[in-house]
Write a protein that holds these residues in place. Structure first.
Motif, mmCIF file in Angstrom:
data_model
loop_
_atom_site.group_PDB
_atom_site.id
_atom_site.type_symbol
_atom_site.label_atom_id
_atom_site.label_comp_id
_atom_site.label_asym_id
_atom_site.label_seq_id
_atom_site.Cartn_x
_atom_site.Cartn_y
_atom_site.Cartn_z
ATOM 1 N N HIS A 135 89.028 -22.151 90.496
ATOM 2 C CA HIS A 135 90.298 -21.642 89.976
ATOM 3 C C HIS A 135 91.015 -20.744 90.976
ATOM 4 O O HIS A 135 92.237 -20.634 90.955
ATOM 5 N N LYS A 136 90.239 -20.125 91.890
ATOM 6 C CA LYS A 136 90.847 -19.247 92.897
ATOM 7 C C LYS A 136 91.470 -20.041 94.051
ATOM 8 O O LYS A 136 92.447 -19.587 94.646
ATOM 9 N N VAL A 137 90.887 -21.176 94.368
ATOM 10 C CA VAL A 137 91.312 -21.920 95.563
ATOM 11 C C VAL A 137 92.102 -23.178 95.219
ATOM 12 O O VAL A 137 92.629 -23.840 96.119
ATOM 13 N N ARG A 138 92.188 -23.508 93.940
ATOM 14 C CA ARG A 138 92.769 -24.785 93.531
ATOM 15 C C ARG A 138 94.165 -25.004 94.115
ATOM 16 O O ARG A 138 94.463 -26.068 94.657
ATOM 17 N N ARG A 139 95.015 -24.011 94.014
ATOM 18 C CA ARG A 139 96.384 -24.191 94.496
ATOM 19 C C ARG A 139 96.399 -24.486 95.987
ATOM 20 O O ARG A 139 97.077 -25.418 96.444
ATOM 21 N N ASP A 140 95.653 -23.711 96.779
ATOM 22 C CA ASP A 140 95.642 -23.912 98.227
ATOM 23 C C ASP A 140 95.101 -25.293 98.593
ATOM 24 O O ASP A 140 95.573 -25.926 99.547
ATOM 25 N N LEU A 141 94.108 -25.775 97.839
ATOM 26 C CA LEU A 141 93.545 -27.091 98.133
ATOM 27 C C LEU A 141 94.525 -28.203 97.783
ATOM 28 O O LEU A 141 94.711 -29.142 98.558
ATOM 29 N N LEU A 142 95.159 -28.101 96.624
ATOM 30 C CA LEU A 142 96.057 -29.176 96.196
ATOM 31 C C LEU A 142 97.319 -29.255 97.045
ATOM 32 O O LEU A 142 97.863 -30.345 97.257
ATOM 33 N N VAL A 143 97.779 -28.117 97.558
ATOM 34 C CA VAL A 143 98.960 -28.131 98.433
ATOM 35 C C VAL A 143 98.687 -28.946 99.694
ATOM 36 O O VAL A 143 99.611 -29.521 100.291
ATOM 37 N N ALA A 144 97.421 -29.031 100.095
ATOM 38 C CA ALA A 144 97.065 -29.761 101.314
ATOM 39 C C ALA A 144 96.932 -31.264 101.105
ATOM 40 O O ALA A 144 96.809 -32.014 102.074
ATOM 41 N N VAL A 145 96.942 -31.726 99.855
ATOM 42 C CA VAL A 145 96.838 -33.162 99.582
ATOM 43 C C VAL A 145 98.111 -33.858 100.048
ATOM 44 O O VAL A 145 99.225 -33.365 99.852
ATOM 45 N N ASP A 146 97.948 -35.006 100.686
ATOM 46 C CA ASP A 146 99.086 -35.807 101.147
ATOM 47 C C ASP A 146 100.074 -36.010 99.993
ATOM 48 O O ASP A 146 99.698 -36.484 98.919
ATOM 49 N N PRO A 147 101.348 -35.652 100.182
ATOM 50 C CA PRO A 147 102.338 -35.823 99.114
ATOM 51 C C PRO A 147 102.421 -37.250 98.581
ATOM 52 O O PRO A 147 102.755 -37.453 97.409
ATOM 53 N N ALA A 148 102.114 -38.237 99.411
ATOM 54 C CA ALA A 148 102.148 -39.623 98.947
ATOM 55 C C ALA A 148 100.997 -39.929 97.989
ATOM 56 O O ALA A 148 101.087 -40.855 97.173
ATOM 57 N N LEU A 149 99.902 -39.151 98.079
ATOM 58 C CA LEU A 149 98.742 -39.359 97.221
ATOM 59 C C LEU A 149 98.793 -38.508 95.957
ATOM 60 O O LEU A 149 98.232 -38.882 94.922
ATOM 61 N N PHE A 150 99.467 -37.378 96.043
ATOM 62 C CA PHE A 150 99.416 -36.394 94.967
ATOM 63 C C PHE A 150 99.799 -36.969 93.600
ATOM 64 O O PHE A 150 99.153 -36.638 92.585
ATOM 65 N N PRO A 151 100.822 -37.838 93.485
ATOM 66 C CA PRO A 151 101.186 -38.354 92.154
ATOM 67 C C PRO A 151 100.079 -39.156 91.480
ATOM 68 O O PRO A 151 100.121 -39.353 90.257
ATOM 69 N N ASP A 152 99.091 -39.620 92.239
ATOM 70 C CA ASP A 152 98.018 -40.422 91.664
ATOM 71 C C ASP A 152 96.920 -39.569 91.030
ATOM 72 O O ASP A 152 96.044 -40.103 90.344
ATOM 73 N N MET A 153 96.938 -38.267 91.263
ATOM 74 C CA MET A 153 95.933 -37.391 90.677
ATOM 75 C C MET A 153 96.203 -37.248 89.180
ATOM 76 O O MET A 153 97.327 -36.994 88.762
ATOM 77 N N GLU A 154 95.150 -37.386 88.376
ATOM 78 C CA GLU A 154 95.306 -37.384 86.925
ATOM 79 C C GLU A 154 94.638 -36.189 86.253
ATOM 80 O O GLU A 154 95.054 -35.777 85.174
ATOM 81 N N GLY A 155 93.567 -35.661 86.845
ATOM 82 C CA GLY A 155 92.779 -34.633 86.181
ATOM 83 C C GLY A 155 92.941 -33.265 86.797
ATOM 84 O O GLY A 155 93.881 -33.002 87.552
ATOM 85 N N SER A 156 91.986 -32.395 86.489
ATOM 86 C CA SER A 156 92.050 -31.010 86.962
ATOM 87 C C SER A 156 90.731 -30.531 87.551
ATOM 88 O O SER A 156 90.536 -29.341 87.749
#
Length: 276
Positions: free
Chosen positions: A118-139
């Protein structure tokens, strides 16, 4: 658990072993959780090769109590199966957080956790390729790890991509004061090859095994008829041995990765890499 070999029916893999993945959902012996009842999932590839894309079936029910799984398992015939029983490390119990995760023809599953996710989630997700990010479904932290590995080149270089993803996660975690950011045994496949990894930041990782050459195991245990039904290229990858068979299982060393291709396997040292 992962299976690679001649096409077999999934119920043979999921229910029939003495210490099957279904039994482990209730009675795990070596992991951090004895009971893994926060959902489950299986992913498999068609026996005819079809289009190369895997099918997934997931549910939030405990694996030991899912009638739908018992119904379909005898009807699934596959040369490559991933199966996972979940004990949540803090994220919600929902279908989209159950393993294995799928992207294109790839499957990915993970035991362990990313500490203080929960502390690092935002920093990790910001690094995901923007083209891949819409395919993420969970948390869940596993899906974040998967999409970071995809971002860092999983499809071209699985060991290098996982090394870069883990190095990045450790770098972010330590910037947040987390001493041991990563604990993982994981498996991923493109439908033909399986890569497995065992690593943790504290160097005390949960167990991971793969089965030995089945022809040699048959020679050691000629009394087991079930071994005669398995092809010579059969390999199992498991968190815990499915049966107590001396000489049948090789433990993946700490801080290692292995590539499984039919009867062949190779093992290498695993070292995280902080992306430049």
């Amino acid at each position: 658990m992962a299976y690679v070999g001649e096409p077999v029916f999934a119920d043979m893999l999921l229910y029939r072993p003495e210490h099957s993945i279904i039994d482990q959902s209730l009675h795990a012996n070596l992991g951090g959780f004895a009971t893994n009842g926060d959902g489950f999932g299986i992913g498999w590839y068609g026996a005819d090769g079809a289009d190369g894309a895997p099918t997934v079936f997931k549910d939030t029910h405990p694996a030991w109590n899912c009638e739908n799984l018992r119904e379909i398992a005898p009807r699934i015939r596959t040369p490559l199966l991933f199966a996972h029983v979940r004990a949540s490390s803090g994220t919600p119990v929902q279908r989209s957080n159950c393993h294995p995760f799928r992207h294109g023809n790839w499957l990915f599953m993970h035991n362990g956790s990313l500490a203080d996710f929960h502390k690092v989630r935002r920093d990790l997700l910001v690094a995901v390729d923007p083209a891949l990010f819409p395919d993420m479904e969970g948390s869940t932290d596993t899906e974040a790890l998967f999409y970071l590995a995809l971002t860092f080149g999983l499809k071209e270089d699985p060991p290098g991509a996982v090394a870069r993803a883990v190095g990045f996660i450790e770098d972010v975690g330590r910037a947040h004061g987390i001493e041991y950011p990563v604990h993982m045994t994981l498996a991923t496949t493109d439908g033909e090859r399986v890569w497995i990894f065992r690593y943790s930041s504290e160097k005390a990782t949960s167990s991971l095994y793969f089965s030995h050459d089945v022809t040699q195991v048959r020679a050691l245990h000629p009394e087991l008829d079930v071994l005669k039904k398995l092809g010579d290229d059969t390999r199992f990858i498991v968190s815990e041995p499915l049966r107590d068979l001396p000489g049948a299982w090789d433990e993946v060393p700490e801080a290692s990765w292995a590539l499984i291709r039919g009867a062949d396997q190779e093992t290498h040292h695993f070292e995280p890499v902080v992306p430049g």
